[in-house]
Design a protein around this motif. Structure first.
Motif, PDB file in Angstrom:
ATOM      1  N   CYS A  20       0.820  -1.216   0.000  1.00 56.36           N
ATOM      2  CA  CYS A  20       0.000   0.000   0.000  1.00 56.36           C
ATOM      3  C   CYS A  20       0.852   1.264   0.000  1.00 56.36           C
ATOM      4  O   CYS A  20       0.554   2.223  -0.720  1.00 56.36           O
ATOM      5  CB  CYS A  20      -0.918   0.019   1.214  1.00 56.36           C
ATOM      6  N   THR A  21       1.899   1.286   0.805  1.00 53.39           N
ATOM      7  CA  THR A  21       2.736   2.481   0.900  1.00 53.39           C
ATOM      8  C   THR A  21       3.374   2.807  -0.436  1.00 53.39           C
ATOM      9  O   THR A  21       3.342   3.955  -0.888  1.00 53.39           O
ATOM     10  CB  THR A  21       3.830   2.293   1.970  1.00 53.39           C
ATOM     11  N   GLU A  22       3.935   1.807  -1.098  1.00 52.84           N
ATOM     12  CA  GLU A  22       4.571   2.034  -2.392  1.00 52.84           C
ATOM     13  C   GLU A  22       3.555   2.495  -3.435  1.00 52.84           C
ATOM     14  O   GLU A  22       3.857   3.361  -4.252  1.00 52.84           O
ATOM     15  CB  GLU A  22       5.273   0.771  -2.899  1.00 52.84           C
ATOM     16  N   ILE A  23       2.375   1.915  -3.400  1.00 51.12           N
ATOM     17  CA  ILE A  23       1.331   2.303  -4.359  1.00 51.12           C
ATOM     18  C   ILE A  23       0.935   3.758  -4.129  1.00 51.12           C
ATOM     19  O   ILE A  23       0.880   4.555  -5.062  1.00 51.12           O
ATOM     20  CB  ILE A  23       0.111   1.374  -4.249  1.00 51.12           C
ATOM     21  N   TRP A  24       0.682   4.136  -2.872  1.00 46.68           N
ATOM     22  CA  TRP A  24       0.298   5.513  -2.566  1.00 46.68           C
ATOM     23  C   TRP A  24       1.415   6.481  -2.938  1.00 46.68           C
ATOM     24  O   TRP A  24       1.156   7.567  -3.469  1.00 46.68           O
ATOM     25  CB  TRP A  24      -0.067   5.674  -1.099  1.00 46.68           C
ATOM     26  N   GLU A  25       2.670   6.125  -2.656  1.00 44.82           N
ATOM     27  CA  GLU A  25       3.794   7.004  -3.006  1.00 44.82           C
ATOM     28  C   GLU A  25       3.877   7.205  -4.510  1.00 44.82           C
ATOM     29  O   GLU A  25       4.041   8.330  -4.982  1.00 44.82           O
ATOM     30  CB  GLU A  25       5.110   6.426  -2.481  1.00 44.82           C
ATOM     31  N   THR A  26       3.748   6.134  -5.260  1.00 49.75           N
ATOM     32  CA  THR A  26       3.818   6.216  -6.716  1.00 49.75           C
ATOM     33  C   THR A  26       2.702   7.091  -7.270  1.00 49.75           C
ATOM     34  O   THR A  26       2.943   7.990  -8.085  1.00 49.75           O
ATOM     35  CB  THR A  26       3.738   4.805  -7.351  1.00 49.75           C
ATOM     36  N   LEU A  27       1.482   6.853  -6.814  1.00 52.89           N
ATOM     37  CA  LEU A  27       0.353   7.629  -7.319  1.00 52.89           C
ATOM     38  C   LEU A  27       0.433   9.093  -6.872  1.00 52.89           C
ATOM     39  O   LEU A  27       0.109   9.999  -7.646  1.00 52.89           O
ATOM     40  CB  LEU A  27      -0.960   6.990  -6.873  1.00 52.89           C
ATOM     41  N   SER A  28       0.892   9.342  -5.654  1.00 54.50           N
ATOM     42  CA  SER A  28       1.026  10.712  -5.156  1.00 54.50           C
ATOM     43  C   SER A  28       2.093  11.476  -5.930  1.00 54.50           C
ATOM     44  O   SER A  28       1.906  12.646  -6.277  1.00 54.50           O
ATOM     45  CB  SER A  28       1.376  10.718  -3.670  1.00 54.50           C
ATOM     46  N   GLU A  29       3.219  10.821  -6.196  1.00 52.54           N
ATOM     47  CA  GLU A  29       4.279  11.458  -6.973  1.00 52.54           C
ATOM     48  C   GLU A  29       3.794  11.796  -8.374  1.00 52.54           C
ATOM     49  O   GLU A  29       4.055  12.882  -8.890  1.00 52.54           O
ATOM     50  CB  GLU A  29       5.506  10.549  -7.045  1.00 52.54           C
ATOM     51  N   ARG A  30       3.076  10.866  -8.989  1.00 52.60           N
ATOM     52  CA  ARG A  30       2.556  11.103 -10.329  1.00 52.60           C
ATOM     53  C   ARG A  30       1.566  12.271 -10.327  1.00 52.60           C
ATOM     54  O   ARG A  30       1.595  13.124 -11.198  1.00 52.60           O
ATOM     55  CB  ARG A  30       1.883   9.859 -10.888  1.00 52.60           C
ATOM     56  N   ARG A  31       0.700  12.306  -9.319  1.00 54.69           N
ATOM     57  CA  ARG A  31      -0.281  13.396  -9.222  1.00 54.69           C
ATOM     58  C   ARG A  31       0.428  14.737  -9.043  1.00 54.69           C
ATOM     59  O   ARG A  31       0.068  15.732  -9.670  1.00 54.69           O
ATOM     60  CB  ARG A  31      -1.235  13.160  -8.057  1.00 54.69           C
ATOM     61  N   ALA A  32       1.447  14.781  -8.196  1.00 50.41           N
ATOM     62  CA  ALA A  32       2.191  16.021  -7.975  1.00 50.41           C
ATOM     63  C   ALA A  32       2.873  16.488  -9.260  1.00 50.41           C
ATOM     64  O   ALA A  32       2.882  17.677  -9.568  1.00 50.41           O
ATOM     65  CB  ALA A  32       3.221  15.826  -6.865  1.00 50.41           C
ATOM     66  N   GLU A  33       3.447  15.550 -10.016  1.00 47.25           N
ATOM     67  CA  GLU A  33       4.092  15.897 -11.285  1.00 47.25           C
ATOM     68  C   GLU A  33       3.071  16.446 -12.276  1.00 47.25           C
ATOM     69  O   GLU A  33       3.330  17.424 -12.972  1.00 47.25           O
ATOM     70  CB  GLU A  33       4.793  14.681 -11.879  1.00 47.25           C
ATOM     71  N   GLU A  34       1.905  15.811 -12.344  1.00 46.39           N
ATOM     72  CA  GLU A  34       0.868  16.269 -13.267  1.00 46.39           C
ATOM     73  C   GLU A  34       0.368  17.658 -12.881  1.00 46.39           C
ATOM     74  O   GLU A  34       0.159  18.506 -13.745  1.00 46.39           O
ATOM     75  CB  GLU A  34      -0.290  15.272 -13.304  1.00 46.39           C
ATOM     76  N   GLU A  35       0.202  17.910 -11.580  1.00 44.87           N
ATOM     77  CA  GLU A  35      -0.236  19.222 -11.120  1.00 44.87           C
ATOM     78  C   GLU A  35       0.818  20.276 -11.425  1.00 44.87           C
ATOM     79  O   GLU A  35       0.495  21.385 -11.846  1.00 44.87           O
ATOM     80  CB  GLU A  35      -0.549  19.191  -9.628  1.00 44.87           C
ATOM     81  N   SER A  36       2.086  19.927 -11.222  1.00 42.49           N
ATOM     82  CA  SER A  36       3.173  20.857 -11.509  1.00 42.49           C
ATOM     83  C   SER A  36       3.232  21.172 -12.999  1.00 42.49           C
ATOM     84  O   SER A  36       3.392  22.325 -13.391  1.00 42.49           O
ATOM     85  CB  SER A  36       4.501  20.252 -11.042  1.00 42.49           C
ATOM     86  N   ASP A  37       3.098  20.143 -13.828  1.00 39.53           N
ATOM     87  CA  ASP A  37       3.105  20.347 -15.276  1.00 39.53           C
ATOM     88  C   ASP A  37       1.932  21.217 -15.712  1.00 39.53           C
ATOM     89  O   ASP A  37       2.090  22.112 -16.544  1.00 39.53           O
ATOM     90  CB  ASP A  37       3.054  19.008 -16.021  1.00 39.53           C
ATOM     91  N   ALA A  38       0.765  20.989 -15.133  1.00 46.32           N
ATOM     92  CA  ALA A  38      -0.417  21.773 -15.485  1.00 46.32           C
ATOM     93  C   ALA A  38      -0.240  23.226 -15.051  1.00 46.32           C
ATOM     94  O   ALA A  38      -0.621  24.149 -15.771  1.00 46.32           O
ATOM     95  CB  ALA A  38      -1.659  21.174 -14.833  1.00 46.32           C
ATOM     96  N   GLU A  39       0.364  23.433 -13.883  1.00 44.77           N
ATOM     97  CA  GLU A  39       0.602  24.793 -13.387  1.00 44.77           C
ATOM     98  C   GLU A  39       1.601  25.517 -14.279  1.00 44.77           C
ATOM     99  O   GLU A  39       1.415  26.692 -14.616  1.00 44.77           O
ATOM    100  CB  GLU A  39       1.118  24.733 -11.955  1.00 44.77           C
ATOM    101  N   LYS A  40       2.669  24.825 -14.692  1.00 45.17           N
ATOM    102  CA  LYS A  40       3.653  25.427 -15.595  1.00 45.17           C
ATOM    103  C   LYS A  40       3.004  25.787 -16.924  1.00 45.17           C
ATOM    104  O   LYS A  40       3.255  26.853 -17.477  1.00 45.17           O
ATOM    105  CB  LYS A  40       4.820  24.466 -15.831  1.00 45.17           C
ATOM    106  N   GLU A  41       2.166  24.903 -17.435  1.00 44.05           N
ATOM    107  CA  GLU A  41       1.487  25.151 -18.705  1.00 44.05           C
ATOM    108  C   GLU A  41       0.569  26.360 -18.587  1.00 44.05           C
ATOM    109  O   GLU A  41       0.522  27.208 -19.475  1.00 44.05           O
ATOM    110  CB  GLU A  41       0.680  23.913 -19.115  1.00 44.05           C
ATOM    111  N   LEU A  42      -0.137  26.472 -17.470  1.00 44.41           N
ATOM    112  CA  LEU A  42      -1.024  27.604 -17.245  1.00 44.41           C
ATOM    113  C   LEU A  42      -0.223  28.900 -17.181  1.00 44.41           C
ATOM    114  O   LEU A  42      -0.611  29.909 -17.770  1.00 44.41           O
ATOM    115  CB  LEU A  42      -1.821  27.411 -15.953  1.00 44.41           C
TER     116      LEU A  42
END
Length: 58
Positions: A20-42
């Motif tokens: 569970c910990t590894e899954i949550w870390e992976t998904l959280s990291e991916r979400r943070a990267e996507e949010e950062s990319d979206a913010e940069k694009e904006l």
């Protein structure tokens, strides 16, 4: 629900046997990267680039 109806593409980068910990870390990291990319694009669309120290909009 059959396996064919189940969309698990978002788990492709999670290692087999991960807990569970590894899954949550992976998904959280991916979400943070996507949010950062979206913010940069904006910011680029709005004409400011927070990573540019010469940008007076900061």
């Amino acid at each position: 629900m059959s396996d064919q109806d189940h969309d698990d593409d978002h788990l492709e980068s999670v290692p087999v046997g991960a807990g569970c910990t590894e899954i949550w870390e992976t998904l959280s990291e991916r979400r943070a990267e996507e949010e950062s990319d979206a913010e940069k694009e904006l910011n680029v669309e709005e004409g400011s680039d927070p990573s540019d120290p010469a940008d007076p909009a900061d």
